[in-house]
Design a protein around this motif. Structure first.
Motif, PDB file in Angstrom:
ATOM      1  N   ALA A 200       0.894  -1.276  -0.052  1.00  0.00           N
ATOM      2  CA  ALA A 200      -0.054   0.095  -0.071  1.00  0.00           C
ATOM      3  C   ALA A 200       0.747   1.186   0.176  1.00  0.00           C
ATOM      4  O   ALA A 200       1.763   1.246   0.591  1.00  0.00           O
ATOM      5  N   MET A 201       0.340   2.241  -0.808  1.00  0.00           N
ATOM      6  CA  MET A 201       1.049   3.509  -0.817  1.00  0.00           C
ATOM      7  C   MET A 201       0.143   4.464  -0.958  1.00  0.00           C
ATOM      8  O   MET A 201      -1.015   4.425  -1.289  1.00  0.00           O
ATOM      9  N   LYS A 202       0.737   5.827  -0.782  1.00  0.00           N
ATOM     10  CA  LYS A 202      -0.094   7.068  -1.109  1.00  0.00           C
ATOM     11  C   LYS A 202       0.819   8.150  -1.793  1.00  0.00           C
ATOM     12  O   LYS A 202       1.935   8.240  -1.571  1.00  0.00           O
ATOM     13  N   ALA A 203       0.135   8.622  -3.021  1.00  0.00           N
ATOM     14  CA  ALA A 203       1.093   9.496  -3.844  1.00  0.00           C
ATOM     15  C   ALA A 203       0.197  10.778  -3.749  1.00  0.00           C
ATOM     16  O   ALA A 203      -1.045  10.850  -3.838  1.00  0.00           O
ATOM     17  N   GLY A 204       1.008  11.736  -4.045  1.00  0.00           N
ATOM     18  CA  GLY A 204       0.516  13.290  -3.845  1.00  0.00           C
ATOM     19  C   GLY A 204       1.676  14.172  -4.315  1.00  0.00           C
ATOM     20  O   GLY A 204       2.644  13.928  -4.195  1.00  0.00           O
ATOM     21  N   GLY A 205       1.168  15.220  -4.797  1.00  0.00           N
ATOM     22  CA  GLY A 205       2.230  16.334  -5.076  1.00  0.00           C
ATOM     23  C   GLY A 205       2.977  15.938  -6.141  1.00  0.00           C
ATOM     24  O   GLY A 205       2.391  15.655  -7.395  1.00  0.00           O
ATOM     25  N   ILE A 206       4.099  15.879  -5.943  1.00  0.00           N
ATOM     26  CA  ILE A 206       5.270  15.655  -7.015  1.00  0.00           C
ATOM     27  C   ILE A 206       5.935  14.317  -6.513  1.00  0.00           C
ATOM     28  O   ILE A 206       6.393  14.001  -5.596  1.00  0.00           O
ATOM     29  N   VAL A 207       5.909  13.385  -7.521  1.00  0.00           N
ATOM     30  CA  VAL A 207       6.532  12.144  -7.333  1.00  0.00           C
ATOM     31  C   VAL A 207       7.825  12.006  -8.143  1.00  0.00           C
ATOM     32  O   VAL A 207       7.845  12.328  -9.414  1.00  0.00           O
ATOM     33  N   ASN A 208       8.850  11.784  -7.416  1.00  0.00           N
ATOM     34  CA  ASN A 208      10.226  11.619  -8.175  1.00  0.00           C
ATOM     35  C   ASN A 208      10.702  10.305  -8.146  1.00  0.00           C
ATOM     36  O   ASN A 208      10.067   9.315  -7.849  1.00  0.00           O
ATOM     37  N   GLY A 209      11.818  10.068  -8.886  1.00  0.00           N
ATOM     38  CA  GLY A 209      12.581   8.744  -9.023  1.00  0.00           C
ATOM     39  C   GLY A 209      12.618   8.086  -7.884  1.00  0.00           C
ATOM     40  O   GLY A 209      12.564   6.729  -7.802  1.00  0.00           O
ATOM     41  N   SER A 210      13.386   8.914  -6.869  1.00  0.00           N
ATOM     42  CA  SER A 210      13.518   7.748  -5.545  1.00  0.00           C
ATOM     43  C   SER A 210      12.318   7.293  -4.887  1.00  0.00           C
ATOM     44  O   SER A 210      12.125   6.285  -4.262  1.00  0.00           O
TER      45      SER A 210
ATOM     46  N   MET B  37       4.535  13.635 -12.253  1.00  0.00           N
ATOM     47  CA  MET B  37       5.663  12.695 -11.831  1.00  0.00           C
ATOM     48  C   MET B  37       6.932  13.320 -12.743  1.00  0.00           C
ATOM     49  O   MET B  37       6.833  14.195 -13.719  1.00  0.00           O
ATOM     50  N   THR B  38       8.040  13.547 -11.900  1.00  0.00           N
ATOM     51  CA  THR B  38       9.069  13.993 -12.662  1.00  0.00           C
ATOM     52  C   THR B  38       9.454  13.128 -13.774  1.00  0.00           C
ATOM     53  O   THR B  38       8.943  11.964 -13.765  1.00  0.00           O
ATOM     54  N   LEU B  39      10.484  13.500 -14.886  1.00  0.00           N
ATOM     55  CA  LEU B  39      10.453  12.634 -15.905  1.00  0.00           C
ATOM     56  C   LEU B  39      11.194  11.451 -15.556  1.00  0.00           C
ATOM     57  O   LEU B  39      10.919  10.361 -16.131  1.00  0.00           O
ATOM     58  N   THR B  40      12.262  11.371 -14.572  1.00  0.00           N
ATOM     59  CA  THR B  40      12.889  10.296 -14.109  1.00  0.00           C
ATOM     60  C   THR B  40      11.974   9.516 -13.536  1.00  0.00           C
ATOM     61  O   THR B  40      11.828   8.088 -13.811  1.00  0.00           O
ATOM     62  N   ALA B  41      11.021   9.966 -12.876  1.00  0.00           N
ATOM     63  CA  ALA B  41       9.807   8.878 -12.154  1.00  0.00           C
ATOM     64  C   ALA B  41       9.043   8.238 -13.108  1.00  0.00           C
ATOM     65  O   ALA B  41       8.653   7.007 -13.239  1.00  0.00           O
ATOM     66  N   LEU B  42       8.539   9.115 -14.269  1.00  0.00           N
ATOM     67  CA  LEU B  42       8.020   8.574 -15.347  1.00  0.00           C
ATOM     68  C   LEU B  42       8.403   7.483 -16.212  1.00  0.00           C
ATOM     69  O   LEU B  42       7.975   6.346 -16.637  1.00  0.00           O
ATOM     70  N   LEU B  43       9.686   7.634 -16.477  1.00  0.00           N
ATOM     71  CA  LEU B  43      10.683   6.662 -17.198  1.00  0.00           C
ATOM     72  C   LEU B  43      10.802   5.474 -16.520  1.00  0.00           C
ATOM     73  O   LEU B  43      10.584   4.456 -16.905  1.00  0.00           O
TER      74      LEU B  43
END
Length: 139
Positions: free
Chosen positions: A14-24, A55-61
């Protein structure tokens, strides 16, 4: 931001996502999924999405790359519950549901959070793991 959140059943990530998601952020989620796959024959996911901006480009890739590696392993994924009140995310989830028929994917509103957690805890009929033994007794 993408944070792991606790779920009383070990086969559920389980996880929660919000705001800006980055690669790490995304790498932490991938690591948790891979750990669960090592320990359980099938896993389920719960993703709470609240005020996700981008999502940052790194996260998206990284997300796309990891997703592509999982295409041959979809039978390991039982269910994915997406908790959100954002209509645009619901549309994306419905598209994914059509593309990845091997995985049950369902959206829940934020006021249905407990239902999403319980639904994700259920295992396929005949599975050897028991959510009751794992500590989950419903909402």
């Amino acid at each position: 931001m993408l944070d792991l959140i606790s779920h009383p059943v070990a086969h559920v990530v389980a996880m929660k996502a919000g705001g800006i998601v980055n690669g790490s952020d995304l790498q932490c989620a991938i690591d948790a999924i891979e750990a669960a796959k090592r320990d359980h024959p099938v896993i389920s996911l719960v993703v709470e999405i609240d005020n996700l901006r981008l999502m940052t480009l790194t996260a998206l890739l990284k997300d796309i790359g990891y997703g592509l590696t999982q295409l041959g392993d979809l039978e390991r994924y039982h269910r994915a519950a997406v908790v959100t009140d954002q209509a645009w995310i619901e549309h994306i989830v419905h598209l994914e549901e059509r593309l990845f028929k091997a995985v049950e994917i369902r959206t829940f509103r934020s006021d249905e959070h407990a239902d999403a957690m319980a639904w994700a805890a259920e295992l396929p009929e005949g599975s050897h793991e028991d959510p009751e033994e794992d500590g989950y007794h419903g909402a």
